[in-house]
Design a protein around this motif. Structure first.
Motif, PDB file in Angstrom:
ATOM      1  N   TYR A 342       0.814  -1.160  -0.124  1.00 40.56           N
ATOM      2  CA  TYR A 342       0.244   0.046   0.041  1.00 40.56           C
ATOM      3  C   TYR A 342       0.846   1.399   0.274  1.00 40.56           C
ATOM      4  O   TYR A 342       2.011   1.431   0.632  1.00 40.56           O
ATOM      5  N   ARG A 343       0.711   2.244  -0.620  1.00 39.89           N
ATOM      6  CA  ARG A 343       1.003   3.668  -0.645  1.00 39.89           C
ATOM      7  C   ARG A 343       0.136   4.531   0.020  1.00 39.89           C
ATOM      8  O   ARG A 343      -0.747   4.982  -0.488  1.00 39.89           O
ATOM      9  N   ALA A 344       0.695   5.038   0.902  1.00 43.18           N
ATOM     10  CA  ALA A 344      -0.152   6.107   1.816  1.00 43.18           C
ATOM     11  C   ALA A 344       0.821   6.939   2.516  1.00 43.18           C
ATOM     12  O   ALA A 344       1.896   6.746   2.789  1.00 43.18           O
ATOM     13  N   ASP A 345       0.295   8.168   2.989  1.00 42.92           N
ATOM     14  CA  ASP A 345       1.281   9.118   3.612  1.00 42.92           C
ATOM     15  C   ASP A 345       1.355   8.376   5.144  1.00 42.92           C
ATOM     16  O   ASP A 345       2.608   8.769   5.481  1.00 42.92           O
ATOM     17  N   CYS A 346       0.688   7.607   5.642  1.00 41.32           N
ATOM     18  CA  CYS A 346       1.100   7.031   6.926  1.00 41.32           C
ATOM     19  C   CYS A 346       0.358   5.522   6.900  1.00 41.32           C
ATOM     20  O   CYS A 346      -0.768   5.293   6.836  1.00 41.32           O
ATOM     21  N   ALA A 347       1.338   4.566   6.824  1.00 38.56           N
ATOM     22  CA  ALA A 347       0.824   3.362   6.867  1.00 38.56           C
ATOM     23  C   ALA A 347       1.200   2.606   8.260  1.00 38.56           C
ATOM     24  O   ALA A 347       2.364   2.603   8.664  1.00 38.56           O
ATOM     25  N   LEU A 348       0.318   2.003   8.801  1.00 41.58           N
ATOM     26  CA  LEU A 348       0.291   1.549  10.272  1.00 41.58           C
ATOM     27  C   LEU A 348       0.213   0.083  10.363  1.00 41.58           C
ATOM     28  O   LEU A 348      -0.711  -0.177   9.578  1.00 41.58           O
ATOM     29  N   SER A 349       0.648  -0.911  10.985  1.00 39.28           N
ATOM     30  CA  SER A 349       0.743  -2.066  11.032  1.00 39.28           C
ATOM     31  C   SER A 349      -0.315  -2.551  12.355  1.00 39.28           C
ATOM     32  O   SER A 349       0.082  -2.026  13.270  1.00 39.28           O
ATOM     33  N   LEU A 350      -0.893  -3.544  11.844  1.00 42.88           N
ATOM     34  CA  LEU A 350      -1.547  -4.216  12.791  1.00 42.88           C
ATOM     35  C   LEU A 350      -1.232  -5.631  13.424  1.00 42.88           C
ATOM     36  O   LEU A 350      -1.839  -6.274  14.108  1.00 42.88           O
ATOM     37  N   GLY A 351       0.190  -5.937  12.874  1.00 42.40           N
ATOM     38  CA  GLY A 351       0.698  -7.222  13.056  1.00 42.40           C
ATOM     39  C   GLY A 351       0.408  -8.243  12.030  1.00 42.40           C
ATOM     40  O   GLY A 351      -0.269  -7.845  10.994  1.00 42.40           O
ATOM     41  N   ARG A 352       0.652  -9.320  12.326  1.00 41.04           N
ATOM     42  CA  ARG A 352       0.154 -10.675  11.675  1.00 41.04           C
ATOM     43  C   ARG A 352      -1.187 -10.847  11.737  1.00 41.04           C
ATOM     44  O   ARG A 352      -1.636 -11.101  12.813  1.00 41.04           O
ATOM     45  N   GLU A 353      -1.940 -11.369  10.634  1.00 47.15           N
ATOM     46  CA  GLU A 353      -3.146 -11.846  10.943  1.00 47.15           C
ATOM     47  C   GLU A 353      -3.668 -12.695  12.008  1.00 47.15           C
ATOM     48  O   GLU A 353      -4.544 -13.227  12.278  1.00 47.15           O
ATOM     49  N   ALA A 354      -2.834 -13.751  11.961  1.00 48.02           N
ATOM     50  CA  ALA A 354      -2.684 -15.022  12.936  1.00 48.02           C
ATOM     51  C   ALA A 354      -2.612 -14.419  14.260  1.00 48.02           C
ATOM     52  O   ALA A 354      -2.781 -15.254  15.219  1.00 48.02           O
ATOM     53  N   GLU A 355      -2.125 -13.161  14.462  1.00 46.69           N
ATOM     54  CA  GLU A 355      -1.907 -12.727  15.973  1.00 46.69           C
ATOM     55  C   GLU A 355      -2.839 -11.544  16.199  1.00 46.69           C
ATOM     56  O   GLU A 355      -2.208 -10.450  16.348  1.00 46.69           O
ATOM     57  N   LEU A 356      -4.041 -11.832  16.491  1.00 44.08           N
ATOM     58  CA  LEU A 356      -4.864 -10.609  16.511  1.00 44.08           C
ATOM     59  C   LEU A 356      -4.585  -9.953  18.106  1.00 44.08           C
ATOM     60  O   LEU A 356      -5.185  -8.703  18.062  1.00 44.08           O
ATOM     61  N   GLU A 357      -3.958 -10.560  19.027  1.00 42.53           N
ATOM     62  CA  GLU A 357      -3.427 -10.111  20.024  1.00 42.53           C
ATOM     63  C   GLU A 357      -2.789  -8.711  19.858  1.00 42.53           C
ATOM     64  O   GLU A 357      -2.930  -7.551  20.449  1.00 42.53           O
ATOM     65  N   THR A 358      -1.725  -8.758  18.682  1.00 43.75           N
ATOM     66  CA  THR A 358      -1.183  -7.567  18.345  1.00 43.75           C
ATOM     67  C   THR A 358      -2.150  -6.551  17.838  1.00 43.75           C
ATOM     68  O   THR A 358      -1.941  -5.444  17.985  1.00 43.75           O
ATOM     69  N   ALA A 359      -3.218  -7.016  16.977  1.00 48.92           N
ATOM     70  CA  ALA A 359      -3.940  -5.920  16.313  1.00 48.92           C
ATOM     71  C   ALA A 359      -4.571  -5.218  17.629  1.00 48.92           C
ATOM     72  O   ALA A 359      -4.864  -4.045  17.651  1.00 48.92           O
ATOM     73  N   ALA A 360      -5.037  -5.849  18.641  1.00 51.40           N
ATOM     74  CA  ALA A 360      -5.879  -5.207  19.465  1.00 51.40           C
ATOM     75  C   ALA A 360      -5.106  -4.383  20.314  1.00 51.40           C
ATOM     76  O   ALA A 360      -5.334  -3.194  20.786  1.00 51.40           O
ATOM     77  N   HIS A 361      -3.619  -4.675  20.633  1.00 49.39           N
ATOM     78  CA  HIS A 361      -2.684  -3.787  21.458  1.00 49.39           C
ATOM     79  C   HIS A 361      -2.579  -2.509  20.761  1.00 49.39           C
ATOM     80  O   HIS A 361      -2.311  -1.556  21.347  1.00 49.39           O
ATOM     81  N   ARG A 362      -2.346  -2.626  19.321  1.00 53.73           N
ATOM     82  CA  ARG A 362      -2.126  -1.467  18.475  1.00 53.73           C
ATOM     83  C   ARG A 362      -3.088  -0.439  18.187  1.00 53.73           C
ATOM     84  O   ARG A 362      -2.801   0.564  17.790  1.00 53.73           O
ATOM     85  N   LEU A 363      -4.474  -1.066  17.942  1.00 49.52           N
ATOM     86  CA  LEU A 363      -5.211  -0.165  17.475  1.00 49.52           C
ATOM     87  C   LEU A 363      -5.640   1.208  17.774  1.00 49.52           C
ATOM     88  O   LEU A 363      -5.649   2.118  17.125  1.00 49.52           O
TER      89      LEU A 363
END
Length: 412
Positions: A342-363
């Motif tokens: 993706y090309r965006a001015d601000c691209a942020l990661s939710l982590g890996r799809e299999a590790e939703l704990e990371t997504a929750a922590h970063r949201l």
């Protein structure tokens, strides 16, 4: 420095509460307290989870004593939990509780969760803890689970329950929170420590951004753990557990303890999430946080893109290009598997799809980061609504105002 959550329960009958006034400017103090080892979020014996297990010494003990004194004297103090920062006040003190609403700009019909540090504090706070509720406490307290229970008359300020006959109660799995509550000597009402409608705070600095000058103090215990608010449930006498708000404890975890199964409240059903009739209407009292008002929203427009991985990626790339062409400052919130494309001015990661704990922590931190970068148009990848994904999607949908772009194909 936030506060944890807000919420509640079962209608006792509408109460016409007077409007809350503006908050006077305050000098907000800050105390730094390093968290200890914390507490297990499941399977622990609540009776053994005493706050003395993580002793405070020296300057930290003095800081906690001072912050607890502010709470006990009717002040408002933000503090860390394992979910998000909460904004606390003595749940019995109406003036103190009103200061929470005023500081946050919170609607007065939105009830609050009460935090306790010891099981003995349930005595006099609620009138009944049925067998199913007791099993849930034994399995998940201390931890990110709020139980909606029948409130004892006069036990808390009517502002806490917003006129309902129930109160949400939880015991946080964070030693700083437990030590603070115990030292204050009172049940602590605490929603998340942010301005209403803003993303919940996972750092003390987030609390300061929203509430400095509006509250009495912030206990800085570093970053929170789970990153999403607690799961809110009601345990029926028939053994059925109803989820009012998804959070850090998943439906699958609840089902392993509930005797007669787990169901989602009508307001969490797909038609209600999409704006259908099952969601509380303008006159309905919210039984849990996030059931009536816009929550967790960044300042820019946020849309969720849902569908198969390939189609989602294609649609996001096209939408980002179109947004850039019309002069938007673009942002994307995506999983690592596709983020580099993706090309965006601000691209942020939710982590890996299999590790939703990371997504929750970063949201929440990601949503705030978009604001810091001045992003005006944000696209976020959807995730499967299973396990912790249910809570992640619940918060994303609230933040996006349920604006979803259907890219087609089945969600991977």
């Amino acid at each position: 420095m936030n506060r944890n959550e807000s919420i509640e329960n079962k209608a006792r009958g509408a109460v016409d509460l007077p409007a809350l006034g503006e908050v006077a400017a305050k000098s907000t103090r800050s105390w730094r307290v390093e968290p200890g080892t914390g507490f297990a979020t499941s399977g622990g014996q609540v009776a053994d989870a005493g706050v003395s297990e993580v002793p405070a010494a020296g300057e930290e003990a003095a800081a906690l004593k001072e912050a607890a004194s502010v709470l006990a004297s009717g002040g408002t103090v933000a503090f860390p939990t394992e979910t998000v920062y909460g904004l606390g006040a003595d749940a019995r003190n109406t003036a103190a509780v009103e200061a929470i609403f005023a500081a946050k700009g919170r609607p007065s019909d939105n009830p609050l969760i009460v935090h306790i540090a010891d099981m003995s504090q349930l005595n006099g706070l609620v009138t009944e803890v049925n067998e199913t509720a007791r099993r849930l406490m034994e399995a998940f307290w201390p931890g990110p689970l709020t139980l909606v229970l029948p409130v004892a008359e006069g036990a808390v300020s009517p502002r806490v329950t917003a006129g309902l006959s129930t109160v949400g109660v939880r015991m946080p799995a964070h030693d700083v929170a437990l030590r603070l509550i115990a030292a204050a000597g009172c049940p602590v009402a605490a929603p998340s420590a942010n301005r209403s409608g803003r993303p919940s705070p996972t750092l003390a600095s987030h609390v300061g951004e929203d509430l400095s000058g509006r509250i009495d103090g912030i206990v800085d215990g570093g970053p929170t753990g789970v990153g999403l608010e607690s799961t809110v449930v009601e345990a029926g006498r028939d053994g059925v557990v109803t989820v009012l708000r998804p959070g850090g404890i998943t439906v699958e975890q609840l089902a392993r303890v509930a005797g007669a199964g787990v169901r989602l409240d009508a307001a969490l059903q797909p038609e209600a999430e999409a704006g259908g009739g099952a969601a509380p209407g303008p006159a309905a009292a919210p039984r849990a946080p996030g059931m009536k008002y816009t929550h967790y929203a960044p300042q820019g427009v946020l849309r969720i893109v849902r569908g198969s991985a390939d189609r989602v990626a294609d649609r996001i790339r096209a939408e980002l290009a179109a947004a850039a062409a019309r002069g938007e400052k673009t942002g994307v919130l995506a999983f690592d598997e596709r983020l580099p494309s993706y090309r965006a001015d601000c691209a942020l990661s939710l982590g890996r799809e299999a590790e939703l704990e990371t997504a929750a922590h970063r949201l929440y931190a990601a949503l705030r980061r978009f604001d810091e970068c001045g992003v005006t148009y944000i696209l976020a990848e959807a995730c499967p609504e299973e396990g912790l994904g249910s809570a992640v999607m619940n918060r994303l949908l609230k933040a996006a105002g349920h604006r979803v772009i259907e890219a087609g194909g089945d969600l991977d």
